[in-house]
Write an enzyme that holds these catalytic residues in place. Structure first.
Site, PDB file in Angstrom:
ATOM      1  N   LYS A 115      75.088  88.807 -58.250  1.00  0.00           N
ATOM      2  CA  LYS A 115      75.854  89.488 -57.207  1.00  0.00           C
ATOM      3  C   LYS A 115      77.315  89.340 -57.565  1.00  0.00           C
ATOM      4  O   LYS A 115      77.703  88.407 -58.284  1.00  0.00           O
ATOM      5  CB  LYS A 115      75.584  88.839 -55.854  1.00  0.00           C
ATOM      6  CG  LYS A 115      75.947  89.675 -54.668  1.00  0.00           C
ATOM      7  CD  LYS A 115      74.974  90.844 -54.517  1.00  0.00           C
ATOM      8  CE  LYS A 115      74.669  91.228 -53.108  1.00  0.00           C
ATOM      9  NZ  LYS A 115      73.372  91.867 -52.970  1.00  0.00           N
ATOM     10  N   GLY A 227      73.683  98.608 -37.421  1.00  0.00           N
ATOM     11  CA  GLY A 227      74.313  99.043 -38.673  1.00  0.00           C
ATOM     12  C   GLY A 227      74.036 100.519 -38.905  1.00  0.00           C
ATOM     13  O   GLY A 227      72.890 100.966 -38.786  1.00  0.00           O
ATOM     14  N   GLY A 229      75.598 102.169 -41.681  1.00  0.00           N
ATOM     15  CA  GLY A 229      76.115 102.463 -43.016  1.00  0.00           C
ATOM     16  C   GLY A 229      74.999 103.144 -43.788  1.00  0.00           C
ATOM     17  O   GLY A 229      74.042 103.661 -43.197  1.00  0.00           O
ATOM     18  N   ASN A 230      75.071 103.128 -45.106  1.00  0.00           N
ATOM     19  CA  ASN A 230      74.064 103.808 -45.922  1.00  0.00           C
ATOM     20  C   ASN A 230      72.641 103.418 -45.511  1.00  0.00           C
ATOM     21  O   ASN A 230      71.789 104.273 -45.280  1.00  0.00           O
ATOM     22  CB  ASN A 230      74.318 103.503 -47.409  1.00  0.00           C
ATOM     23  CG  ASN A 230      73.264 104.123 -48.288  1.00  0.00           C
ATOM     24  OD1 ASN A 230      72.235 103.516 -48.559  1.00  0.00           O
ATOM     25  ND2 ASN A 230      73.479 105.366 -48.698  1.00  0.00           N
ATOM     26  N   GLY A 232      71.395 101.610 -42.722  1.00  0.00           N
ATOM     27  CA  GLY A 232      71.026 101.819 -41.325  1.00  0.00           C
ATOM     28  C   GLY A 232      70.870 103.297 -40.987  1.00  0.00           C
ATOM     29  O   GLY A 232      69.914 103.703 -40.327  1.00  0.00           O
TER      30      GLY A 232
HETATM   31  N1  GLU Z   1      72.822  95.645 -53.318  1.00  0.00           N
HETATM   32  C1  GLU Z   1      71.436  95.934 -53.245  1.00  0.00           C
HETATM   33  C2  GLU Z   1      70.657  94.707 -52.826  1.00  0.00           C
HETATM   34  O1  GLU Z   1      71.187  93.783 -52.246  1.00  0.00           O
HETATM   35  C3  GLU Z   1      70.889  96.599 -54.504  1.00  0.00           C
HETATM   36  C4  GLU Z   1      71.042  95.853 -55.761  1.00  0.00           C
HETATM   37  C5  GLU Z   1      70.648  96.647 -57.011  1.00  0.00           C
HETATM   38  O2  GLU Z   1      70.199  97.770 -56.901  1.00  0.00           O
HETATM   39  O3  GLU Z   1      70.828  96.075 -58.078  1.00  0.00           O
HETATM   40  O4  GLU Z   1      69.474  94.638 -52.990  1.00  0.00           O
END
Ligand code: GLU
Length: 424
Positions: A115, A227, A229-230, A232
């Site tokens: 992350k 939520g 956003g994308n 929700g």
């Molecule tokens: N940010 C998204 C998650 O938390 C997707 C991560 C990704 O596709 O690598 O699962």
């Protein structure tokens, strides 16, 4: 022995957050893990912080702070989103990277977990500044990412436009096309069909499987979503299209409620026009707090972490919670939900649809291939249904919560890969 270990992992040098660690500790005891195995899971493989300058519209240069944590790569290159959030810390990023490692293992795709993010409020940046922040961050971490190393994707407050800049910056540095370095890209630049709504749709597949097991009446179920956003918004849209009744939704400003069901397409139009779901004429305004404890059967937290906590857990009325956000439930709230026999479908399973389609995008990029939407949708569904059944099966077998079962499955898979590599 266990006590010593307990002290060590909760000392100041302790690594994971209280919640992740407590799950891991339970597993340590339950699965009789060795201290080597626990150590291996307790520490991220690589974790770094960068500072980079951006020439702001004011004419002044401002330094920005970014992080990236590559938690575990035993099962494949690390994978995980990039978030832009003013309060982002390295600790948050590490915990979210750990959850990514577990998530990829639960759905059995060949990725480890990572992350990253920048401590910034994107709403305070101009489009030009947002682009320069994105490019500055990617320049700072470019040596450590790549299609066979670590692959970023969208997360909170980042979208496909930002993924396009990431791709472009990385390709400029390398001097060649490398579409597999990032997922969640626009289709024209090698993105996958269905990626934009895959987290929501994957969650709905899991929800439908859970409903079959709980025998909850689908046509009568009232759903509240925190939520818009994308994740929700797409969840509300797809659930509404599928015939479910959505009785409440909210965004960061507040929410709206209607016991008879909200007209989601109209509400989406309203949000588009006004910037919020509030003051929608088809419902009455409520706060985010009221949404979480509203009279509903299914609660879908799809916003930030720790929304369900000590202060509101006992008042939650839902019978099922689908965690589309990452880490929306605190450890205290989780305990309350178990006592109240509320079925919690944990984040690492419920919201894995995003990374599953990211995996499909990466496969398409590596093969210079392009899949039709039907193929993506079919493979997403089969992956989510199989993963639900793996976790649910373990949950019944071991008579434990879905979260415990998902963690157990993931930890076993990661440790197995570590053993095969000779690291244990
Ligand atoms: N940010 C998204 C998650 O938390 C997707 C991560 C990704 O596709 O690598 O699962």
């Amino acid at each position: 022995m266990i006590v010593n270990h307990h002290e060590r992992i909760h000392s100041d040098e302790g690594n994971l957050c209280k919640k992740c660690m407590s799950e891991l500790e339970n597993l340590y005891i339950y699965l009789e893990l060795s201290t080597e195995e626990l150590d291996l899971l307790d520490m991220p493989r690589r974790s770094f912080t960068v500072h980079f300058p951006v020439h702001m519209d004011s004419g002044k240069t401002k330094m920005f702070l970014g992080h990236r944590v590559q938690y575990n790569d035993a099962r494949g290159p690390t994978k995980g989103g990039i978030r832009f959030h003013p309060e982002l810390t390295l600790d948050d990023v590490r915990d979210l990277a750990f959850l990514m490692a577990l998530k990829c293992a639960v759905v059995n795709i060949p990725f480890g977990g990572a992350k990253g993010g920048v401590a910034v409020n994107p709403k305070e940046l101009s489009r030009r500044e947002l682009e320069l922040v994105t490019r500055g961050y990617i320049r700072a971490i470019s040596d450590y990412i790549g299609p066979y190393k670590d692959i970023p994707a969208p997360d909170v407050y980042t979208d496909e436009k930002i993924m396009a800049w990431i791709l472009d910056e990385f390709e400029r540095i390398k001097g060649e096309h490398v579409p597999g370095v990032v997922t969640g890209k626009p289709i024209e630049l090698g993105g996958s069909k269905a990626r934009s709504y895959s987290t929501s749709l994957g969650g709905i597949h899991v929800l439908e499987e859970a409903l079959k097991k709980t025998k909850m009446n689908k046509s009568k179920a009232r759903i509240a979503i925190q939520g818009f956003g994308n994740v929700g918004e797409n969840a509300a849209r797809i659930l509404h299209q599928t015939g479910y009744k959505i009785t409440a939704v909210s965004d960061s400003r507040g929410g709206v409620m209607n016991d008879e069901g909200l007209d989601i397409p109209e509400l989406m139009e309203h949000k588009q026009k006004t910037g919020s779901v509030m003051d929608f004429r088809g419902g009455k305004n409520i706060t985010n707090e009221e949404l979480l404890v509203s009279d509903c059967d299914i609660l879908i937290p799809a916003a930030l972490s720790e929304q369900l906590n000590e202060s509101n857990a006992k008042d939650v009325k839902a019978k099922l919670i689908l965690e589309l956000a990452n880490a929306p439930t605190t450890i205290e709230a989780d305990g309350v939900f178990q006592d109240k026999k509320i079925l919690v479908i944990p984040d690492i399973l419920a919201n894995a649809g995003g990374v599953v389609v990211s995996f499909f995008e990466w496969v398409q990029n590596l093969n210079n291939d392009y899949w039709e939407e039907d193929k993506v949708l079919e493979k997403l569904k089969s992956t989510m249904v199989a993963s639900f059944n793996d976790v649910y099966g373990m949950c019944i077998e071991e008579n434990c919560s879905m979260r415990r079962a998902a963690y157990q499955l993931a930890v076993k898979r990661i440790l197995h890969a570590e053993k095969l590599r000779g690291n244990l």
